[in-house]
Design a protein around this motif. Sequence first.
Motif, PDB file in Angstrom:
ATOM      1  N   ALA A 167       0.849  -1.186   0.000  1.00 43.15           N
ATOM      2  CA  ALA A 167       0.000   0.000   0.000  1.00 43.15           C
ATOM      3  C   ALA A 167       0.887   1.239   0.000  1.00 43.15           C
ATOM      4  N   PRO A 168       0.380   2.368  -0.471  1.00 49.59           N
ATOM      5  CA  PRO A 168       1.192   3.593  -0.492  1.00 49.59           C
ATOM      6  C   PRO A 168       1.729   3.937   0.885  1.00 49.59           C
ATOM      7  N   GLY A 169       3.025   4.196   0.955  1.00 50.16           N
ATOM      8  CA  GLY A 169       3.644   4.573   2.208  1.00 50.16           C
ATOM      9  C   GLY A 169       3.913   3.430   3.164  1.00 50.16           C
ATOM     10  N   LYS A 170       3.635   2.214   2.722  1.00 51.00           N
ATOM     11  CA  LYS A 170       3.851   1.053   3.593  1.00 51.00           C
ATOM     12  C   LYS A 170       4.824   0.072   2.949  1.00 51.00           C
ATOM     13  N   GLU A 171       5.367  -0.810   3.776  1.00 49.83           N
ATOM     14  CA  GLU A 171       6.269  -1.820   3.277  1.00 49.83           C
ATOM     15  C   GLU A 171       5.479  -2.946   2.592  1.00 49.83           C
ATOM     16  N   ARG A 172       6.160  -3.624   1.691  1.00 53.08           N
ATOM     17  CA  ARG A 172       5.538  -4.774   1.047  1.00 53.08           C
ATOM     18  C   ARG A 172       5.365  -5.888   2.076  1.00 53.08           C
ATOM     19  N   GLU A 173       4.209  -6.530   2.044  1.00 49.66           N
ATOM     20  CA  GLU A 173       3.928  -7.572   3.024  1.00 49.66           C
ATOM     21  C   GLU A 173       3.409  -8.827   2.340  1.00 49.66           C
ATOM     22  N   GLY A 174       3.669  -9.961   2.972  1.00 45.13           N
ATOM     23  CA  GLY A 174       3.190 -11.227   2.443  1.00 45.13           C
ATOM     24  C   GLY A 174       1.706 -11.407   2.702  1.00 45.13           C
ATOM     25  N   VAL A 175       1.011 -11.958   1.731  1.00 41.95           N
ATOM     26  CA  VAL A 175      -0.418 -12.205   1.825  1.00 41.95           C
ATOM     27  C   VAL A 175      -0.706 -13.702   1.874  1.00 41.95           C
ATOM     28  N   ALA A 176      -0.122 -14.439   0.945  1.00 40.39           N
ATOM     29  CA  ALA A 176      -0.374 -15.877   0.864  1.00 40.39           C
ATOM     30  C   ALA A 176       0.808 -16.563   0.207  1.00 40.39           C
ATOM     31  N   ARG A 177       1.019 -17.829   0.605  1.00 37.23           N
ATOM     32  CA  ARG A 177       2.131 -18.621   0.076  1.00 37.23           C
ATOM     33  C   ARG A 177       1.649 -20.006  -0.206  1.00 37.23           C
ATOM     34  N   ILE A 178       2.162 -20.628  -1.285  1.00 37.20           N
ATOM     35  CA  ILE A 178       1.826 -22.010  -1.595  1.00 37.20           C
ATOM     36  C   ILE A 178       3.090 -22.757  -2.006  1.00 37.20           C
ATOM     37  N   PHE A 179       3.260 -23.949  -1.444  1.00 39.14           N
ATOM     38  CA  PHE A 179       4.286 -24.867  -1.920  1.00 39.14           C
ATOM     39  C   PHE A 179       3.660 -25.613  -3.089  1.00 39.14           C
TER      40      PHE A 179
END
Length: 125
Positions: A40-52
């Motif tokens: 999001a603007p002004g925020k750090e990139r963050e993880g949402v979902a992960r799949i093996f």
Amino acid sequence: QVQLVESGGGSVQAGGSLRLSCAVAWRYSRPDCMGWFRQAPGKEREGVARIFTRSSNTDYADSVKGRFTVSQDNAKKTLYLQMNSLKPEDTAMYYCAARWGGTCSLLRLADFSYWGQGTQVTVSA
């Protein structure tokens, strides 16, 4: 050569749904791990979902659990993110990412070697 291309972003009202797609082009073997991230603007990139990709084991950020679902279609070489019950705070640029070999965590951006260009999701109140 590896290429990741996201699509499916857009504008939606709170409570609505969107499905993001990530088309993955690879030459020799599919990635071992893939993820969706957002910034999001002004925020750090963050993880949402992960799949093996081989076991289909998934993991989600607490903020999206029960609302978002990550899935894959190996025949189409495509990763999906189904987003339901969207909230204004979900507004962000969404990126997919991939890793070959080893393991990965949605908490560690550095685990992922390849990234797409992103697709914008905007949720209005």
